[in-house]
Design a protein around this motif. Structure first.
Motif: not given
Length: 338
Positions: A1-5, A28, A30, A51-52, A55
Motif C-alpha cells: 500500500m502506498p504511504d501517500y495520497e 503526504k 503529517f 516525499h519520503v 521525512e
C-alpha cells in the motif's frame, strides 16, 4: 500500500501551453489540521526526491513536529509519483511529457492546499534545493498567503553557471545509446552512471573530499566505493525521462518568469512579504552564497543565514550532516517563534 495520497487536478493547463489531462499530485501529510486551519507547513520535494526523502526533518522533538503542525509534502511533477513521464498514458508519455515549470508545480500545490484542505494561510513554506526554488515561488506568487519562508541551499532563479552544470548532467545521461531519444525499453544504465559521476564532483565541496568525509563520516571504504555505492546507487533506480523533466524545470526556474512579474526579478523578490530565512551553504557549488545575498538584499523581510559547513550542497539535506541538521532545525524553530 502506498504511504501517500493522490489529488486529482483535472485538466491542468501548464505555463508553456500543454495540458496535463487528469493531472495527479501525490502528497503526504503529517499531523492534524487544527480548527482554525492556521498550523500548516508546506515542504516541497527536490530534484529526483520524493516525499519520503523529506521525512528526516519531521518528527517528535524536531521543529517540524506533527504534534504541533499540519505538514504537507507535495511531490514535484516528474518525480515518478505525481504526473510524470513514467506514469502518464499516451500520448504525453515518456519523452512526449510536456515542459513543466516551478510556477506550474506551485499552482498545483496551491490548488491542493486551498481546495482540498480549505487553507487560506500558510505558517511556513520550507524546502531544500529545488524545494527551495518552489519555496521562493510560494512567497512571490502568493505573498498574502505565506507568512514565512525558509529556502535552504537553493535559489529563486537558476543562475547561468548552474544552467551550464545541468547541461553537463544532461549530456552524460543522453550520450548513452540506450537512451534512444527517450524511447527506451531498458533503462540507459551507462548514462545514469555517468550522470552520477558528474554529480559527484558538485554535490559535495572540495573541502569535503579533502577531509575524506566520504570515508570518515559516511563510512565508505574508498573513493571509488563512494562513487559507485553512494552516487551511482542514488541515480540508477530513477527513470531517465523523469530526471530530464525535472532538470528542465530546474534550468528554467525563475520566480519572475510569469505574468505577475514579466521577467522583472527584483520586482518579484521585493513582492515577497513573508518573513524569510534564506540559508545557503557557504561551500555549495550549485547555489553559492553570493546569489542568496543578492536575493536577501532585494527582499523586504529577509535574513541571510548561511550554513558554515564543508558539506557543500548536502549541508542542506537529505539529513546527511548531523551538525547541519541541528543548525537548520534551530533556525526553523527561531523563524516559527517569530
Amino acid at each position: 500500500m502506498p504511504d501517500y495520497e493522490i489529488y486529482s487536478l483535472g485538466d491542468f493547463v501548464l505555463q508553456r501551453g500543454a495540458t496535463l489531462r487528469d493531472a495527479k499530485l501525490a502528497y503526504k501529510t503529517f499531523g492534524k489540521l487544527n480548527a482554525k486551519k492556521d498550523n500548516v507547513i508546506v515542504f516541497p520535494t527536490w530534484y529526483s526526491g520524493q516525499h519520503v526523502d523529506n521525512e528526516w526533518l519531521i518528527g517528535k522533538g524536531m521543529t517540524l513536529d506533527p504534534a504541533k503542525y499540519f505538514i504537507i509534502i507535495p511531490n514535484m511533477f516528474g518525480n515518478g509519483l505525481s504526473s510524470s513521464p513514467s506514469n502518464t498514458p499516451e500520448p504525453y508519455n515518456k519523452s512526449r511529457f510536456p515542459q513543466v515549470t516551478a510556477y506550474d508545480n506551485v499552482r498545483a500545490q496551491h490548488q491542493l492546499v486551498t481546495e482540498k484542505f480549505g487553507v487560506k494561510k500558510l505558517k511556513l513554506v520550507v524546502g531544500w534545493s529545488m524545494g527551495a526554488l518552489q519555496t521562493f515561488h510560494w512567497g512571490a506568487m502568493y505573498p498574502d498567503m505565506v507568512e514565512r519562508i525558509a529556502p535552504f541551499c537553493g535559489s529563486a532563479k537558476c543562475s547561468r553557471h548552474n544552467f551550464v552544470f545541468l547541461e553537463g548532467v544532461k549530456a552524460a545521461l543522453t550520450a548513452d545509446s540506450a537512451w534512444n531519444n527517450g524511447w527506451y525499453d531498458d533503462k540507459p544504465e551507462k548514462g545514469l552512471r555517468a550522470m552520477a559521476r558528474v554529480y559527484a564532483g558538485w554535490g559535495f565541496s572540495q573541502a569535503f573530499y579533502r577531509q575524506e568525509l566520504d570515508l570518515k563520516a559516511l563510512g565508505h571504504s574508498s573513493l571509488e566505493d563512494f562513487l559507485v555505492s553512494f552516487w551511482e546507487g542514488f541515480f540508477l533506480p530513477k527513470d531517465a525521462n523523469n530526471l530530464l523533466t525535472m532538470l528542465w524545470t530546474w534550468q528554467n526556474g525563475d520566480i519572475s518568469d510569469n505574468e505577475l512579474y514579466k521577467g522583472d526579478f527584483k520586482k518579484a523578490l521585493k513582492a515577497v512579504k513573508a518573513k524569510a530565512f534564506v540559508m545557503p551553504s557557504r561551500t555549495d557549488l550549485y547555489f553559492p552564497p553570493e546569489d542568496s545575498e543578492f536575493e536577501v538584499a532585494n527582499m523586504p523581510n529577509a535574513k541571510f543565514l548561511p550554513f558554515e559547513s564543508v558539506w557543500g550542497h548536502f549541508a542542506g539535506g537529505p539529513g546527511t550532516s548531523p551538525n547541519d541538521v541541528k543548525f537548520l532545525d534551530g533556525k526553523l524553530k527561531e523563524l516559527l517563534a517569530s
